[in-house]
Each structure stands twice: as C-alpha cells, then as structure tokens.
Write an enzyme that holds these catalytic residues in place. Structure first.
Site, short mmCIF file in Angstrom:
data_model
loop_
_atom_site.label_atom_id
_atom_site.label_comp_id
_atom_site.label_asym_id
_atom_site.label_seq_id
_atom_site.Cartn_x
_atom_site.Cartn_y
_atom_site.Cartn_z
N ILE A 158 36.29 48.48 47.58
CA ILE A 158 35.69 47.17 47.86
C ILE A 158 35.60 46.95 49.37
O ILE A 158 34.59 46.45 49.88
CB ILE A 158 36.49 46.04 47.16
CG1 ILE A 158 36.44 46.24 45.65
CG2 ILE A 158 35.94 44.67 47.54
CD1 ILE A 158 37.38 45.34 44.85
N ARG A 240 44.61 39.46 46.86
CA ARG A 240 45.55 38.82 45.94
C ARG A 240 46.34 37.77 46.71
O ARG A 240 46.63 37.96 47.89
CB ARG A 240 46.57 39.84 45.40
CG ARG A 240 46.13 40.63 44.20
CD ARG A 240 46.07 39.78 42.93
NE ARG A 240 45.68 40.56 41.79
CZ ARG A 240 44.41 40.81 41.42
NH1 ARG A 240 43.40 40.34 42.12
NH2 ARG A 240 44.16 41.52 40.34
N GLU A 269 48.73 31.04 42.20
CA GLU A 269 47.55 30.46 41.56
C GLU A 269 47.74 30.37 40.04
O GLU A 269 48.49 31.17 39.49
CB GLU A 269 46.30 31.30 41.91
CG GLU A 269 46.32 32.71 41.36
CD GLU A 269 45.11 33.53 41.80
OE1 GLU A 269 44.82 33.61 43.02
OE2 GLU A 269 44.46 34.10 40.91
N HIS A 287 39.38 32.24 42.34
CA HIS A 287 39.51 33.64 41.92
C HIS A 287 38.28 34.09 41.10
O HIS A 287 38.40 34.46 39.93
CB HIS A 287 40.80 33.85 41.11
CG HIS A 287 41.26 35.28 41.09
ND1 HIS A 287 42.57 35.66 41.07
CD2 HIS A 287 40.56 36.44 41.08
CE1 HIS A 287 42.67 36.98 41.04
NE2 HIS A 287 41.44 37.48 41.05
N ILE A 288 37.12 34.03 41.76
CA ILE A 288 35.87 34.32 41.05
C ILE A 288 35.08 35.46 41.71
O ILE A 288 33.88 35.61 41.45
CB ILE A 288 34.97 33.06 40.94
CG1 ILE A 288 34.72 32.43 42.33
CG2 ILE A 288 35.56 32.07 39.96
CD1 ILE A 288 33.71 31.29 42.33
#
Ligand code: DGY
Length: 329
Positions: A158, A240, A269, A287-288
């Site tokens: 990523i 994270r 979260e 968190h999308i």
C-alpha cells in the site's frame, strides 16, 4: 457424513457468504452484533473454521477454549487481531486479504492526505455553519501537494501504491522508511529515496503512515517523533490505531506544532480520543480506506475462498502462516 461447521462472525455480503453453505453448516450474524470475547468463544464451540474481521480477537485463550478450530480467515489485510504465534503453536491456519485492497486503500490514503493538506473538511464545516460571507486571501490556505516531499512510513504494497500516485501523478519527491530497503527496480520508477526514520520525520511535507501494527510499531509516532516534524507538515494515518499516539498527536495539532492530520484509524476505535474531536485541523474518517463496494466484495470473497480451501484440503490463496499446512486435524 456430517459437514464441518463454520462461524461467520460479522455480517458480510450475503451472496458471498452463501458460497460457504455449499460446503459447511454456517452460523452467521446477520444482525452484525459484535461479540464479546466470551460470546465469540462460545459461538466458536464446535466450529472448524471462522470468517472474522478486525473486530474479532483470536488469542490463546479463545483457541484453547476451541481446540477443534482449524482456520481463522480474516476479511482484512491487517491481522493484528490474530495472535499468529498462538495459532502456530496449535496448528491453526490464519489467513488475510492482501492485494485486493491495495489500490483502493492507496486511493483513500491519497485523498485523505489531500483533504488534510488542502483543509477540505475545515472549509466544508465552515460553509455548513453558514460562516462564509466573503472571499479572503488567506481563507483556509493550506499547503501544496504537487511538488512537495511525500514521506512514507511502511513501504509495503500500500505504501508503494501511495508513493506511485505522489511521484507519477503529482510530481512529489518520495522518501520512505521501512524495516528493509526496497529493491532498486522498485525504487527507481518512482524515484523513492530510503532514509532514516529521523530524516523521514524532518524532511516530509506530507507524512503517510502505512506500517502494520505490532508491538514493535506501537506508538512509532509519539511526542518525540512529532517534535521532529515541520510545523507546516501533515500526517495521514491509514495503518492502524496504536501506531500513532493519539493524545500526543492531538496536543501537537492543538499547539500547531504540525499543520494538520488525516486519520482513518484510531487507538481504541470506534472510540476516538476526545481531544482529536475538538481540534479543527484534523480530518477524521471511520476506518473506511478499503471501503468501495468492489473492494469490500473482493475482500469478503477472498476470505471465503480461504476458508473453503482450508477446510477442504486445498491450498488457501493467502495464508498468513503457511507453515501450519497441511492442516492435520
Ligand atoms: C484491513 O484490511 O486491514 C483494513 O484495515 C480493514 O478494512
């Protein structure tokens, strides 16, 4: 012959979950209630495998309460919710969902970084509050993304995809810090320069955190690290919660020791540190980063493929701990 039973611990695309029913007795959770640890252990009783997400913690205690469990298949690339050592010790397979979410997550990381640098959320809130009465030369003036220095902490798949967007699309200079340096053929096309963590913090105009969470990366960015950053810099976390010390970050944002932050993940979260909710110079999302329909479907599908393969004697596509294969029980 009785069919193995599996738990689908969270709601997921019903047509994809249904593929499990051809092979297994399925207990699912269409109401999508998050199980407590005790409930999860109880639900796993008699199950040979489980489809889980980051909200289900699989640790030694849960495994010991369920010695029949053979495979836990995460619908996520990150697997810090699974104690892999405990799985290894008990011959339990863990799987995750790499690759299928790389580009989508990088799109989001870049979008969040841009929204942060260009103060999009602040401007939108201001407009919605009805406070926009005139144009002003310095109204929500942020910092440029094009041509700026993009710093990446954690240059995995990523991280590299974010870097590619910055270098090739926005003419950014890319610097990165990672456990290990990339091969020259991966660095060259994006002109990426490997630097120490300290240099990364000091030189980045826009720092994007993409490092997986582990005890080693806990609070990798805390007060001391934030103190090294430019006062004009932005920080974006799509990795994270726990990699960044949220309390220290909120203080740095409040005191304008860095310019702004974009956060998709949080310590503890879905609770968010109250100080982050009260500072204006932070863009907050729930968190999308991997949340497009196509990508979430691909993630669910890969988790299902892994579970079917694991329990039918085939080779699962994306095992985390392939050394436990073939599954013995
Ligand atoms: C992942 O895949 O690890 C994401 O954080 C969950 O969407």
């Amino acid at each position: 012959m009785t069919r193995p039973a599996v738990l689908v611990a969270r709601a997921a695309f019903p047509d994809i979950v249904d593929r499990l029913r051809a092979h297994f007795e399925v207990e699912d959770n269409p109401a999508d209630r998050i199980f407590t640890k005790a409930e999860l252990s109880a639900k796993l009783a008699g199950k040979a495998g489980a489809f889980i997400t980051g909200s289900e913690r699989i640790d030694a205690e849960v495994l010991d309460a369920n010695p029949q469990l053979r495979a836990v298949c995460n619908m996520a690339v990150g697997y810090n919710n699974i104690d892999v050592d405990a799985c290894n010790a008990r011959g339990v397979l863990a799987t995750n969902t790499p690759d299928v979410l790389t580009e989508t997550t990088a799109d989001f990381g870049f979008a969040l970084m841009m929204a942060t640098a260009r103060r999009i959320a602040e401007g939108e809130h201001f407009l919605r509050r009805g406070e926009w009465t005139k144009w002003a030369y310095d109204m929500f003036a942020g910092s440029d993304v094009h041509g700026a220095t993009l710093g990446i902490l954690g240059m995995g798949r990523i991280g590299q995809a974010v870097a590619k967007r910055g270098a090739l699309g926005f003419g950014m200079k890319v610097i990165y810090h990672n456990r290990s340096r990339l091969a020259p053929e991966l660095e060259a096309p994006i002109g990426a320069r490997y630097v120490s963590k300290e240099a990364l913090l000091r030189e980045s105009d826009h720092l994007v955190i993409v490092v997986p969470y582990s005890p080693a990366s806990h609070h990798a960015i805390a007060a001391a690290e934030l103190a090294l950053m430019k006062p004009t810099a932005t920080l974006t976390n799509i990795a994270r919660g726990g990699v960044v010390d949220d309390a220290a970050l909120a203080a740095a944002l409040r005191e304008r020791r860095i310019a702004a932050a974009g956060l998709d993940v949080f310590e503890g979260e879905p609770k968010v540190h109250p100080d982050l909710l009260s500072v204006p110079n932070v863009v907050l999302t729930p968190h999308i980063a991997s949340a497009t329909v196509a990508t979430r479907r691909a993630m669910a599908s890969l988790a299902v493929d892994n579970l079917i393969a694991a329990l039918t004697g085939a080779v699962p596509p994306t095992p985390v701990n392939p050394q436990v294969l073939p599954l013995k029980r």
